[in-house]
Design a protein around this motif. Structure first.
Motif, PDB file in Angstrom:
ATOM      1  N   PRO A  94       0.826  -1.210   0.000  1.00 29.89           N
ATOM      2  CA  PRO A  94       0.000   0.000   0.000  1.00 29.89           C
ATOM      3  C   PRO A  94       0.854   1.251   0.000  1.00 29.89           C
ATOM      4  O   PRO A  94       1.909   1.299   0.616  1.00 29.89           O
ATOM      5  CB  PRO A  94      -0.825  -0.143   1.280  1.00 29.89           C
ATOM      6  N   GLY A  95       0.370   2.254  -0.696  1.00 29.08           N
ATOM      7  CA  GLY A  95       1.080   3.520  -0.831  1.00 29.08           C
ATOM      8  C   GLY A  95       0.708   4.234  -2.129  1.00 29.08           C
ATOM      9  O   GLY A  95       0.335   5.374  -2.102  1.00 29.08           O
ATOM     10  N   PRO A  96       0.860   3.578  -3.322  1.00 29.28           N
ATOM     11  CA  PRO A  96       1.535   2.288  -3.490  1.00 29.28           C
ATOM     12  C   PRO A  96       3.051   2.474  -3.502  1.00 29.28           C
ATOM     13  O   PRO A  96       3.564   3.528  -3.877  1.00 29.28           O
ATOM     14  CB  PRO A  96       1.033   1.811  -4.852  1.00 29.28           C
ATOM     15  N   ILE A  97       3.750   1.427  -3.073  1.00 28.90           N
ATOM     16  CA  ILE A  97       5.210   1.463  -3.057  1.00 28.90           C
ATOM     17  C   ILE A  97       5.722   0.115  -3.559  1.00 28.90           C
ATOM     18  O   ILE A  97       5.200  -0.936  -3.185  1.00 28.90           O
ATOM     19  CB  ILE A  97       5.732   1.774  -1.636  1.00 28.90           C
ATOM     20  N   TYR A  98       6.697   0.128  -4.466  1.00 26.14           N
ATOM     21  CA  TYR A  98       7.276  -1.102  -4.983  1.00 26.14           C
ATOM     22  C   TYR A  98       8.436  -1.542  -4.090  1.00 26.14           C
ATOM     23  O   TYR A  98       9.277  -0.729  -3.703  1.00 26.14           O
ATOM     24  CB  TYR A  98       7.758  -0.907  -6.420  1.00 26.14           C
ATOM     25  N   ASP A  99       8.454  -2.838  -3.772  1.00 24.49           N
ATOM     26  CA  ASP A  99       9.464  -3.407  -2.882  1.00 24.49           C
ATOM     27  C   ASP A  99      10.297  -4.420  -3.643  1.00 24.49           C
ATOM     28  O   ASP A  99       9.849  -5.550  -3.883  1.00 24.49           O
ATOM     29  CB  ASP A  99       8.793  -4.093  -1.682  1.00 24.49           C
ATOM     30  N   PRO A 100      11.525  -4.059  -4.071  1.00 27.00           N
ATOM     31  CA  PRO A 100      12.369  -5.010  -4.793  1.00 27.00           C
ATOM     32  C   PRO A 100      12.963  -6.058  -3.849  1.00 27.00           C
ATOM     33  O   PRO A 100      13.222  -5.793  -2.675  1.00 27.00           O
ATOM     34  CB  PRO A 100      13.482  -4.124  -5.366  1.00 27.00           C
ATOM     35  N   GLU A 101      13.183  -7.236  -4.399  1.00 22.47           N
ATOM     36  CA  GLU A 101      13.851  -8.308  -3.664  1.00 22.47           C
ATOM     37  C   GLU A 101      15.030  -8.797  -4.490  1.00 22.47           C
ATOM     38  O   GLU A 101      14.879  -9.119  -5.674  1.00 22.47           O
ATOM     39  CB  GLU A 101      12.885  -9.465  -3.414  1.00 22.47           C
ATOM     40  N   GLY A 102      16.203  -8.853  -3.876  1.00 22.87           N
ATOM     41  CA  GLY A 102      17.385  -9.362  -4.558  1.00 22.87           C
ATOM     42  C   GLY A 102      17.405 -10.875  -4.598  1.00 22.87           C
ATOM     43  O   GLY A 102      16.460 -11.553  -4.169  1.00 22.87           O
ATOM     44  N   VAL A 103      18.492 -11.435  -5.096  1.00 19.91           N
ATOM     45  CA  VAL A 103      18.555 -12.878  -5.327  1.00 19.91           C
ATOM     46  C   VAL A 103      19.361 -13.613  -4.262  1.00 19.91           C
ATOM     47  O   VAL A 103      19.442 -14.839  -4.289  1.00 19.91           O
ATOM     48  CB  VAL A 103      19.163 -13.172  -6.720  1.00 19.91           C
ATOM     49  N   GLU A 104      19.940 -12.908  -3.288  1.00 21.86           N
ATOM     50  CA  GLU A 104      20.751 -13.568  -2.273  1.00 21.86           C
ATOM     51  C   GLU A 104      19.904 -14.459  -1.367  1.00 21.86           C
ATOM     52  O   GLU A 104      18.722 -14.208  -1.141  1.00 21.86           O
ATOM     53  CB  GLU A 104      21.478 -12.547  -1.388  1.00 21.86           C
ATOM     54  N   SER A 105      20.533 -15.480  -0.816  1.00 22.59           N
ATOM     55  CA  SER A 105      19.869 -16.335   0.160  1.00 22.59           C
ATOM     56  C   SER A 105      19.541 -15.532   1.419  1.00 22.59           C
ATOM     57  O   SER A 105      20.337 -14.690   1.855  1.00 22.59           O
ATOM     58  CB  SER A 105      20.783 -17.519   0.513  1.00 22.59           C
ATOM     59  N   ASP A 106      18.372 -15.792   1.993  1.00 25.43           N
ATOM     60  CA  ASP A 106      17.922 -15.101   3.209  1.00 25.43           C
ATOM     61  C   ASP A 106      18.008 -13.587   3.047  1.00 25.43           C
ATOM     62  O   ASP A 106      18.463 -12.869   3.933  1.00 25.43           O
ATOM     63  CB  ASP A 106      18.735 -15.555   4.436  1.00 25.43           C
ATOM     64  N   TYR A 107      17.565 -13.106   1.910  1.00 27.29           N
ATOM     65  CA  TYR A 107      17.654 -11.674   1.584  1.00 27.29           C
ATOM     66  C   TYR A 107      17.011 -10.807   2.658  1.00 27.29           C
ATOM     67  O   TYR A 107      17.521  -9.745   3.009  1.00 27.29           O
ATOM     68  CB  TYR A 107      16.960 -11.440   0.236  1.00 27.29           C
ATOM     69  N   TRP A 108      15.883 -11.264   3.204  1.00 26.15           N
ATOM     70  CA  TRP A 108      15.138 -10.452   4.173  1.00 26.15           C
ATOM     71  C   TRP A 108      15.569 -10.702   5.623  1.00 26.15           C
ATOM     72  O   TRP A 108      15.035 -10.079   6.540  1.00 26.15           O
ATOM     73  CB  TRP A 108      13.640 -10.705   4.018  1.00 26.15           C
TER      74      TRP A 108
END
Length: 412
Positions: A94-108
């Motif tokens: 929501p916002g709207p806001i885009y949330d990128p995710e990288g490719v590394e293991s356990d990124y978050w």
């Protein structure tokens, strides 16, 4: 037992390691992030001028409302060091806001938190966060798989189906919101189930809403389980997590976390309540001093679990004009677009209430004529991802200078 050696490292060593991580983010942001380049220009500085923590805190915090604005104006690529197609995933919150995710293991960076909550290889976890559009479901599933747990991607809602999984499969762990686990328990009892005998649950990992001790106690006693919480955002993932000792949430070893004065952006002394400001060690999406809008404080005492990271003392409210409800942020500016579709509404206000420990979103509409309340609720839900209770009131009921968002919840 600990998931990594970082959990017990001396605090001075940890800060040296985190400074190295922050410096890598700063160099990458200066090279590739138009957003950070703009902040540096406004500051009249470059990264080589930032030599220590004292210099670092002079960088103005980045606020989510600015990310929303600048993503709309410049595009997501303005923030990245790579083409969007080279990311792992892109979500929208929501916002709207885009949330990128990288490719590394356990990124978050949630694995430490799950392990501290007692999740182990062989656990079967029922995931009730959404897999649609927002990052929560996948963000929290992947660290479970890294630990060696199996996951049921149940998603939110459909409570009878949730109960079916919990009674027909050997589900040992629940992941979701505490308030929803309580709803599941109450529904199961009404259906005639004995929660301790018919369910195999041992633990729950909860997030996305405040956790009053009264609610934790209710759910732990209802199911005969332990409940531990994590704290994070869709932008940066895990910020802090509880251990077996409770008494606050250990700061993540993979983010630099500050408690700052919301007005100045400068760090406050340990123990004082201020805004949580986070720098994750992302290089593909370098975020420097992201202001979350959440209020908390730091506890520097050592924990009996043996982990040496300092603790957040819990969620103390919001520093801005947003509220988090059932895991979703409510932005009055975004909500305003819904109200514009109803020109007969003279004024409006969003109220967040918490009767019986369950969040309720109430929307007051001032109108002299009849309003299609069901249609409005559907339009609001389509935009904000939350279904409100709609109440139409007489014109003049809401003061002209009243805030558009009122959070009436208390979490004693």
């Amino acid at each position: 037992m600990y998931y990594t050696e970082y959990e017990t490292e001396p605090r001075e060593k940890r800060m040296k390691r985190k400074w190295k991580g922050v410096r890598e983010v700063l160099w990458e942001a200066e090279k590739s992030s138009g957003e950070f380049q703009s902040r540096l220009r406004d500051l009249g500085a470059c990264v080589k001028d930032i030599k220590d923590w004292d210099d670092f805190v002079k960088i103005p915090p980045l606020r989510k409302k600015n990310i929303i604005k600048w993503q709309a104006e410049h595009g997501l690529g303005w923030f990245l060091n790579c083409e969007p197609g080279k990311l792992g995933r892109i979500y929208q919150s929501p916002g709207p806001i885009y949330d990128p995710e990288g490719v590394e293991s356990d990124y978050w960076a949630w694995s430490e938190g799950f392990f501290a909550a007692g999740f182990r290889p062989g656990d079967l976890a029922q995931m009730t966060f959404s897999y649609h559009m927002t990052p929560a479901g996948l963000m929290l599933e992947e660290p479970l798989r890294d630990i060696g747990c199996a996951v049921i991607p149940a998603g939110p809602g459909n409570t009878e189906k949730q109960i079916e999984f919990l009674t027909q499969l050997p589900v040992t762990a629940f992941v979701g919101m505490t308030s929803y686990l309580k709803v599941i328990g109450e529904k199961a009892i009404a259906m005639g189930y004995d929660l301790e005998n018919d369910f195999k649950l041992e633990k729950a990992y909860v997030a996305a809403e405040p956790l009053p001790e009264s609610l934790r106690q209710d759910v732990e006693e209802m199911f005969g389980i332990t409940v531990r919480q994590g704290y994070g955002t869709a932008d940066v993932g895990c910020i802090a997590y509880e251990c077996s000792e409770l008494g606050g949430m250990h700061l993540s070893n993979y983010r630099h976390v500050e408690i700052c004065d919301p007005a100045t952006g400068l760090p406050l002394p340990d123990g004082e309540i201020g805004e949580v400001v986070v720098t994750p060690f992302f290089l593909d999406y370098p975020l420097v001093r992201l202001a979350t809008g959440d209020l908390s404080s730091i506890d520097v005492s050592m924990c009996g679990c043996g982990r040496t990271a300092r603790k957040l003392t819990g969620w103390k409210g919001r520093a801005d004009d947003t509220a988090k409800v059932k895991g979703q942020f409510i932005y009055p500016s975004q909500a305003a677009a819904v109200f514009q579709k109803y020109p007969d509404v003279a004024n409006w206000q969003i109220q967040v209430k918490n009767p019986d420990g369950r969040d309720v979103l109430v929307v007051l509409l001032e109108s002299a004529i009849e309003v299609d309340q069901n249609g409005f609720a559907a339009d609001f839900q389509a935009s904000m991802k939350l279904k409100p209770v709609v109440e139409v009131v007489e014109p003049g009921t809401i003061p002209a200078d009243a805030p558009k968002l009122v959070d009436e919840r208390t979490f004693d």
